[in-house]
Design a protein around this motif. Sequence first.
Motif, short mmCIF file in Angstrom:
data_model
loop_
_atom_site.label_atom_id
_atom_site.label_comp_id
_atom_site.label_asym_id
_atom_site.label_seq_id
_atom_site.Cartn_x
_atom_site.Cartn_y
_atom_site.Cartn_z
N MET A 1 -8.78 -2.23 -22.96
CA MET A 1 -7.45 -2.34 -22.35
C MET A 1 -7.19 -1.16 -21.43
SD MET A 1 -3.77 -2.75 -24.25
CE MET A 1 -4.03 -1.29 -25.25
N ALA A 2 -7.52 0.05 -21.90
CA ALA A 2 -7.29 1.23 -21.07
C ALA A 2 -8.37 1.37 -20.02
CB ALA A 2 -7.24 2.48 -21.94
N THR A 3 -7.97 1.81 -18.86
CA THR A 3 -8.92 2.10 -17.80
C THR A 3 -9.26 3.58 -17.87
OG1 THR A 3 -7.98 0.38 -16.42
CG2 THR A 3 -9.32 2.02 -15.32
N VAL A 4 -10.51 3.89 -18.16
CA VAL A 4 -10.91 5.27 -18.34
C VAL A 4 -11.23 5.89 -16.99
CG1 VAL A 4 -12.58 6.82 -19.40
CG2 VAL A 4 -11.81 4.78 -20.63
N GLY A 5 -10.72 7.09 -16.76
CA GLY A 5 -10.99 7.76 -15.49
C GLY A 5 -10.73 9.24 -15.61
N VAL A 6 -11.32 9.97 -14.73
CA VAL A 6 -11.11 11.41 -14.71
C VAL A 6 -9.78 11.71 -14.03
CG1 VAL A 6 -12.05 13.60 -13.85
CG2 VAL A 6 -13.60 11.79 -14.63
N GLN A 7 -9.06 12.66 -14.58
CA GLN A 7 -7.79 13.07 -13.98
C GLN A 7 -8.03 13.62 -12.58
OE1 GLN A 7 -4.53 12.99 -15.43
NE2 GLN A 7 -3.90 13.52 -13.36
N GLU A 8 -7.35 13.04 -11.61
CA GLU A 8 -7.48 13.52 -10.23
C GLU A 8 -6.79 14.86 -10.06
OE1 GLU A 8 -7.10 10.43 -6.84
OE2 GLU A 8 -5.88 9.68 -8.49
N ALA A 9 -7.38 15.69 -9.22
CA ALA A 9 -6.69 16.92 -8.82
C ALA A 9 -5.52 16.53 -7.92
CB ALA A 9 -7.65 17.84 -8.09
N ARG A 10 -4.37 17.09 -8.16
CA ARG A 10 -3.19 16.77 -7.36
C ARG A 10 -3.08 17.75 -6.20
NH1 ARG A 10 1.59 14.57 -11.44
NH2 ARG A 10 0.23 13.18 -12.64
N THR A 11 -3.26 17.23 -5.02
CA THR A 11 -3.15 18.07 -3.83
C THR A 11 -1.69 18.35 -3.54
OG1 THR A 11 -3.14 16.13 -2.39
CG2 THR A 11 -5.28 17.15 -2.86
N PRO A 12 -1.36 19.47 -2.89
CA PRO A 12 0.04 19.77 -2.60
C PRO A 12 0.66 18.70 -1.71
CG PRO A 12 -1.35 21.71 -2.28
CD PRO A 12 -2.27 20.54 -2.49
N PRO A 13 1.92 18.35 -1.95
CA PRO A 13 2.58 17.35 -1.11
C PRO A 13 2.68 17.81 0.34
CG PRO A 13 3.84 17.76 -3.12
CD PRO A 13 2.78 18.81 -3.06
N LEU A 14 2.60 16.85 1.26
CA LEU A 14 2.75 17.16 2.68
C LEU A 14 4.23 17.40 3.00
CD1 LEU A 14 0.29 14.55 4.25
CD2 LEU A 14 -0.16 16.87 3.45
N THR A 15 4.48 18.39 3.86
CA THR A 15 5.84 18.79 4.20
C THR A 15 6.08 18.64 5.70
OG1 THR A 15 5.30 21.10 4.63
CG2 THR A 15 5.71 20.48 2.33
N SER A 16 7.23 19.14 6.14
CA SER A 16 7.59 19.04 7.55
C SER A 16 6.64 19.81 8.45
CB SER A 16 9.02 19.54 7.76
OG SER A 16 9.12 20.89 7.36
N THR A 17 5.90 20.73 7.89
CA THR A 17 4.95 21.52 8.70
C THR A 17 3.52 21.00 8.61
OG1 THR A 17 4.58 23.10 6.90
CG2 THR A 17 6.36 23.60 8.45
N SER A 18 3.31 19.93 7.83
CA SER A 18 1.96 19.40 7.63
C SER A 18 1.56 18.48 8.78
CB SER A 18 1.88 18.62 6.32
OG SER A 18 2.23 19.43 5.22
N GLU A 19 0.32 18.59 9.20
CA GLU A 19 -0.23 17.68 10.20
C GLU A 19 -0.48 16.32 9.56
OE1 GLU A 19 -0.85 18.16 13.51
OE2 GLU A 19 0.29 20.01 13.23
N PRO A 20 -0.33 15.25 10.35
CA PRO A 20 -0.60 13.92 9.78
C PRO A 20 -2.09 13.70 9.59
CG PRO A 20 -0.13 13.75 12.12
CD PRO A 20 0.13 15.19 11.74
#
Length: 238
Positions: A1-20
């Motif tokens: 039932m559970a989908t096993v996976g490695v915890q992803e590294a969480r990248t910092p959220p993009l802000t008003s100064t972030s390039e697309p």
Amino acid sequence: MATVGVQEARTPPLTSTSEPPSLFDGTTRLYISYVCPFAQRAWITRNYKGLQEKIKLVPIDLGNRPAWYKEKVYPENKVPSLEHNGKVIGESLDLIKYIDANFEGPSVVPTDPAKREFGEQLVSQVDSVTKDLYAALKGDAIQQANPVFDSLENALGKFDDGPFFLGQFSWVDIAYVPFIERFQLVFAEVFKHDITEGRPKLRAFIEEGNKIDGYTQTRADPKELVDIYKRRFLPQQQ
């Protein structure tokens, strides 16, 4: 039932100064906020189906969001949205089904007609359920919320082949669990109230849900969630 996976590294959220990112270059991207319950729905679906390598996660800082997101990606300027096959799709409930239908992995929509019908009914009610719970936070929270939690307890008793709304984990659980997660935390922390007390099916739902990697990988820091709810809905608690 559970989908096993490695915890992803969480990248910092993009802000008003972030390039697309390189938009519409063939990459499938899911734009989310780490703390948004609506975005969490699409994120859970992606993870549960094992699509971490197929759908790139792009976190956005909703408090300081980049202008290019509205201008070039999603004019609605909210999350979640999915960039796929040269177009952008939004609305969290629609995205659950879109990701399920258009990508590989275990389906979250059962084939059983009775379950599908009951599932559609429950999903059609989720907005009113969450609206009533939000309203309860501003009044006599426990008294006003109790009938809502009782209705969830009753709904969880419809099928007996598992602890979830349709028995087995499905799109209905994905629609509800981000909000159940948050209200359980807020009621415990702010009102010192256990929403599962006297509700064994709701307790089992939460306990078994916490065993599903595709969901637990998307959970935010509990303190952060409670702080957000205090700021937005409980100014008297400050």
